[in-house]
Design a protein around this motif. Structure first.
Motif, short mmCIF file in Angstrom:
data_model
loop_
_atom_site.label_atom_id
_atom_site.label_comp_id
_atom_site.label_asym_id
_atom_site.label_seq_id
_atom_site.Cartn_x
_atom_site.Cartn_y
_atom_site.Cartn_z
N SER A 141 75.60 10.42 137.80
CA SER A 141 76.59 11.41 138.22
C SER A 141 77.45 11.73 136.99
CB SER A 141 77.48 10.83 139.32
OG SER A 141 78.31 9.83 138.77
N TYR A 142 78.24 12.78 137.10
CA TYR A 142 79.12 13.14 135.98
C TYR A 142 80.07 12.00 135.65
CZ TYR A 142 81.98 15.92 132.90
OH TYR A 142 82.65 16.38 131.79
N THR A 143 80.62 11.39 136.69
CA THR A 143 81.56 10.28 136.48
C THR A 143 80.85 9.10 135.78
OG1 THR A 143 82.70 10.99 138.47
CG2 THR A 143 83.25 8.81 137.65
N GLU A 144 79.62 8.85 136.18
CA GLU A 144 78.87 7.76 135.53
C GLU A 144 78.59 8.07 134.06
OE1 GLU A 144 76.50 6.00 139.44
OE2 GLU A 144 75.60 7.61 138.26
N LEU A 145 78.33 9.33 133.77
CA LEU A 145 78.12 9.72 132.37
C LEU A 145 79.37 9.42 131.54
CD1 LEU A 145 76.76 11.22 130.00
CD2 LEU A 145 77.58 13.37 131.00
N ILE A 146 80.51 9.84 132.06
CA ILE A 146 81.77 9.62 131.32
C ILE A 146 82.03 8.11 131.19
CG2 ILE A 146 84.27 10.05 131.33
CD1 ILE A 146 82.38 12.54 130.78
N ALA A 147 81.75 7.37 132.28
CA ALA A 147 81.95 5.92 132.24
C ALA A 147 81.08 5.28 131.17
CB ALA A 147 81.63 5.31 133.60
N SER A 148 79.85 5.77 131.02
CA SER A 148 78.98 5.11 130.04
C SER A 148 79.40 5.45 128.61
CB SER A 148 77.50 5.38 130.31
OG SER A 148 77.24 6.74 130.17
N ILE A 149 79.96 6.62 128.39
CA ILE A 149 80.46 6.94 127.04
C ILE A 149 81.65 6.02 126.69
CG2 ILE A 149 81.58 8.73 125.62
CD1 ILE A 149 79.79 10.79 127.12
N VAL A 150 82.51 5.82 127.67
CA VAL A 150 83.66 4.92 127.45
C VAL A 150 83.16 3.50 127.16
CG1 VAL A 150 85.58 3.76 128.66
CG2 VAL A 150 85.31 6.25 128.83
N GLU A 151 82.21 3.07 127.95
CA GLU A 151 81.71 1.70 127.80
C GLU A 151 81.04 1.50 126.44
OE1 GLU A 151 78.37 -1.09 129.74
OE2 GLU A 151 79.03 0.62 130.95
N MET A 152 80.28 2.50 126.01
CA MET A 152 79.61 2.37 124.71
C MET A 152 80.61 2.29 123.57
SD MET A 152 76.23 4.69 124.97
CE MET A 152 77.14 6.07 125.55
N ALA A 153 81.66 3.10 123.67
CA ALA A 153 82.69 3.07 122.62
C ALA A 153 83.35 1.70 122.60
CB ALA A 153 83.71 4.17 122.86
N MET A 193 82.73 -1.29 137.33
CA MET A 193 83.81 -0.65 136.57
C MET A 193 84.61 -1.69 135.79
SD MET A 193 86.51 2.05 138.11
CE MET A 193 87.87 0.95 138.41
N GLY A 194 84.92 -1.37 134.56
CA GLY A 194 85.68 -2.31 133.74
C GLY A 194 87.16 -2.26 134.08
N GLU A 195 87.95 -2.95 133.25
CA GLU A 195 89.40 -2.96 133.51
C GLU A 195 90.01 -1.59 133.23
OE1 GLU A 195 91.55 -4.96 130.18
OE2 GLU A 195 89.52 -5.45 129.56
N PRO A 196 91.11 -1.27 133.94
CA PRO A 196 91.75 0.03 133.72
C PRO A 196 92.34 0.12 132.30
CG PRO A 196 92.69 -1.11 135.64
CD PRO A 196 91.77 -2.07 134.97
N LEU A 197 92.16 1.25 131.69
CA LEU A 197 92.63 1.43 130.32
C LEU A 197 93.55 2.65 130.24
CD1 LEU A 197 89.16 1.24 128.56
CD2 LEU A 197 90.88 -0.58 128.58
N LYS A 198 94.36 2.64 129.21
CA LYS A 198 95.13 3.85 128.91
C LYS A 198 94.28 4.69 127.96
CE LYS A 198 99.63 5.00 126.78
NZ LYS A 198 99.84 6.31 127.29
N ILE A 199 93.85 5.83 128.44
CA ILE A 199 92.93 6.65 127.64
C ILE A 199 93.55 8.01 127.34
CG2 ILE A 199 90.63 7.73 127.54
CD1 ILE A 199 89.56 5.56 129.31
N ALA A 200 93.56 8.36 126.07
CA ALA A 200 94.06 9.69 125.67
C ALA A 200 92.86 10.62 125.49
CB ALA A 200 94.83 9.58 124.36
N VAL A 201 92.87 11.72 126.22
CA VAL A 201 91.83 12.74 126.05
C VAL A 201 92.34 13.69 124.98
CG1 VAL A 201 90.55 14.59 127.19
CG2 VAL A 201 91.09 12.48 128.45
N LEU A 202 91.73 13.57 123.81
CA LEU A 202 92.29 14.26 122.63
C LEU A 202 91.57 15.58 122.37
CD1 LEU A 202 94.19 13.85 120.11
CD2 LEU A 202 92.16 12.99 118.92
N TYR A 203 92.35 16.64 122.22
CA TYR A 203 91.75 17.92 121.83
C TYR A 203 92.69 18.64 120.88
CZ TYR A 203 94.75 20.12 125.40
OH TYR A 203 95.81 20.56 126.14
N ASP A 204 92.20 19.73 120.32
CA ASP A 204 92.99 20.43 119.31
C ASP A 204 93.25 21.87 119.72
OD1 ASP A 204 89.99 20.42 118.63
OD2 ASP A 204 90.74 22.19 117.59
#
Ligand SMILES: Nc1ncnc2c1ncn2[C@@H]1O[C@H](COP(=O)(O)OP(=O)(O)O)[C@@H](O)[C@H]1O
Ligand SMILES: [Mg+2]
Length: 347
Positions: free
Chosen positions: A323-335, A1-12
Motif C-alpha cells: 500500500s502507499y503507507t507501506e511504501l512510505i514506511a519501508s523508505i523510513v525503515e531503510m533510512a 510498526m517501529g517506535e514513533p518518531l519526529k519526522i520533518a518532511v523537507l521541501y524547498d
C-alpha cells in the motif's frame, strides 16, 4: 510498526512559489504541476503513528539554521533544489550530514553522480551498462565524444523534469543539431549533452532498497505509442506536465505486463546495475529504452523520484503488493537501518 518518531518532511520553495511555513498539508500544490506528494507522505507518516510536520527551505540562510535546530529524528527529504538551483540537491544532503541530521534517500555523492548526465553515463560505461553514445559541448569545449550518429537528441546536461526536451530536441541533420545546441546553451546557460536517439519503448524500473536488501519493483511503461505520427516518441515537458496538451492526454504510464520473462530479467538487471553504479539508495527510478530488437539502454537513473501515489514509483509499489503507507514506511525503515548499521553514510 517501529517506535514513533519526529519526522520533518523537507521541501524547498523559491521566489514566487514561496509559501508560508505550515504544520498542515497545503491545500493546493503550486510548486509542482500536480498534487504534491508531500501531502500524501505527511498523511502516511501520521497514519504510521509518527509526529510528522513540514519543514521548508526557502533559499535563505535562516531556513538552513532553523533546520539544524529542528530536532527531527529523521528528515524525509523531498528537496529538489536550493534557492531555485536544481543542481544543489547534493548540497542539501551534504549539509544534513554535516549537521548530523538523518535523512531518507540519496546521499550527496549519488546526487552528484546522477545529476550530471555525462558523469552518470561514464559510470554506466565502466560497469558495462548500455547507454546511448554521447558527446558534450559547452562554449566551444568538447568534453567527451563517441563517434555518434544521427538521429540525435540534444538535452541540457544538468537538468531534469524534461527541461529543454520537446519535439525539436530530436535532430536529424547538422543544421538542426547546431541550432539546438545554440538554443540549449542560450536558454539554460548549460552544458549540452548530445546523445544518440534510441527508438523504443520507454520503461521505468522503480527500485527499493540499499545494500543487499534491494528489490526491483514491477516495471512500468510510459506508453508513447499514441503520439501523432511524425512527433518524436519522447517524454517531453508536455507529456510529463502540460495537462491540457495533446501530448499529455495521449500518453499514459501503466504496468508493463506484456514483457516476456527474459526481457523483464534483462531490464531489471540493467536497472539494478545502474542504480548501484551511481550509488542510489532507499528508492530510485531508472529510465530505460527497450528497442524492438530487445536491447536495453539506460537513459538515466533518478535519485529520490517523485512519490505521488498516481505516479510511476507508487504504481510499481502497489503492483508489488505494498500500500502507499507501506511504501512510505519501508523508505523510513531503510533510512533508519542505514544509520543503525554504519557511521559512514557514503555508500
Ligand atoms: N537517447 C535517448 N533516446 C531516446 N529518447 C530519449 C533519449 N534521451 C532522452 N530521451 C527521452 O527524453 C526523456 C527525458 O530525458 P531524460 O534524459 O530522462 O531527462 P530528464 O532528466 O529531464 O527526465 C526520456 O524520458 C526519453 O523519453
Ligand atoms: Mg528522465
Amino acid at each position: 510498526m517501529g517506535e514513533p518518531l519526529k519526522i520533518a518532511v523537507l521541501y524547498d520553495v523559491w521566489g514566487e512559489d514561496e509559501e508560508p511555513r505550515s504544520e498542515k498539508p497545503a491545500e493546493t500544490g503550486r510548486r509542482r504541476k500536480e498534487k504534491e506528494d508531500r501531502e500524501e507522505i505527511l498523511e502516511a507518516l501520521t497514519k504510521l503513528g509518527h509526529d510528522a510536520s513540514y519543514y521548508v527551505l526557502d533559499g535563505r540562510a535562516q531556513s538552513l539554521h532553523g533546520l539544524a535546530k529542528c530536532g527531527a529524528d529523521l528528515v524525509f527529504n523531498l528537496t529538489e533544489s536550493y534557492a531555485g538551483d536544481d543542481t544543489k540537491e547534493m548540497n542539501v544532503a551534504a549539509y544534513m550530514e554535516l549537521i548530523g541530521l538523518r535523512y531518507t534517500g540519496a546521499g550527496p555523492h549519488a546526487h552528484f553522480l546522477a545529476q550530471d548526465k555525462a558523469t552518470a553515463k561514464k559510470m554506466f560505461a565502466f560497469h558495462n551498462i548500455r547507454t546511448p553514445y554521447f558527446a558534450t559541448v559547452y562554449r566551444g569545449h568538447l568534453d567527451h565524444a563517441h563517434d555518434i550518429k544521427f538521429p540525435l537528441i540534444v538535452k541540457p546536461q544538468l537538468e531534469d523534469g524534461s527541461i529543454g526536451i520537446d519535439a525539436q530536441a530530436v535532430v536529424g541533420s547538422v543544421k538542426e543539431l547546431m541550432e539546438r545546441v545554440a538554443y540549449v546553451q542560450n536558454e539554460f546557460d548549460s552544458p549540452v549533452l548530445i546523445e544518440e536517439y534510441i527508438e523504443g519503448r520507454e520503461i521505468y524500473a522503480a527500485i527499493l532498497g540499499s545494500y543487499e536488501r534491494i528489490e526491483v519493483l514491477p516495471l512500468v511503461e510510459l506508453d508513447l505509442s499514441q503520439l501523432p505520427e511524425g512527433t518524436p516518441r519522447i517524454a517531453s515537458r508536455a507529456v510529463k506536465f502540460e495537462r491540457d496538451s495533446e501530448a499529455y492526454k495521449l500518453t499514459e504510464s501503466k504496468i508493463a505486463d506484456d514483457l516476456d520473462a527474459e526481457t523483464i530479467q534483462k531490464l531489471g538487471d540493467t536497472a539494478l546495475a545502474a542504480y548501484r553504479a551511481v550509488k542510489l539508495r532507499d528508492y530510485g527510478r531508472v529510465d530505460m529504452r527497450l528497442t524492438s530488437g530487445g536491447e536495453v539502454y539506460v537513459i538515466e537513473a533518478n535519485p529520490n523520484p517523485w512519490l505521488s501515489s498516481k505516479h510511476e514509483f507508487a504504481m510499481a509499489a502497489k503492483k508489488s503488493g505494498r500500500s502507499y503507507t507501506e511504501l512510505i514506511a519501508s523508505i523510513v525503515e531503510m533510512a533508519l537501518n542505514r544509520y543503525r548499521l554504519t557511521k559512514s553514510w557514503n555508500n
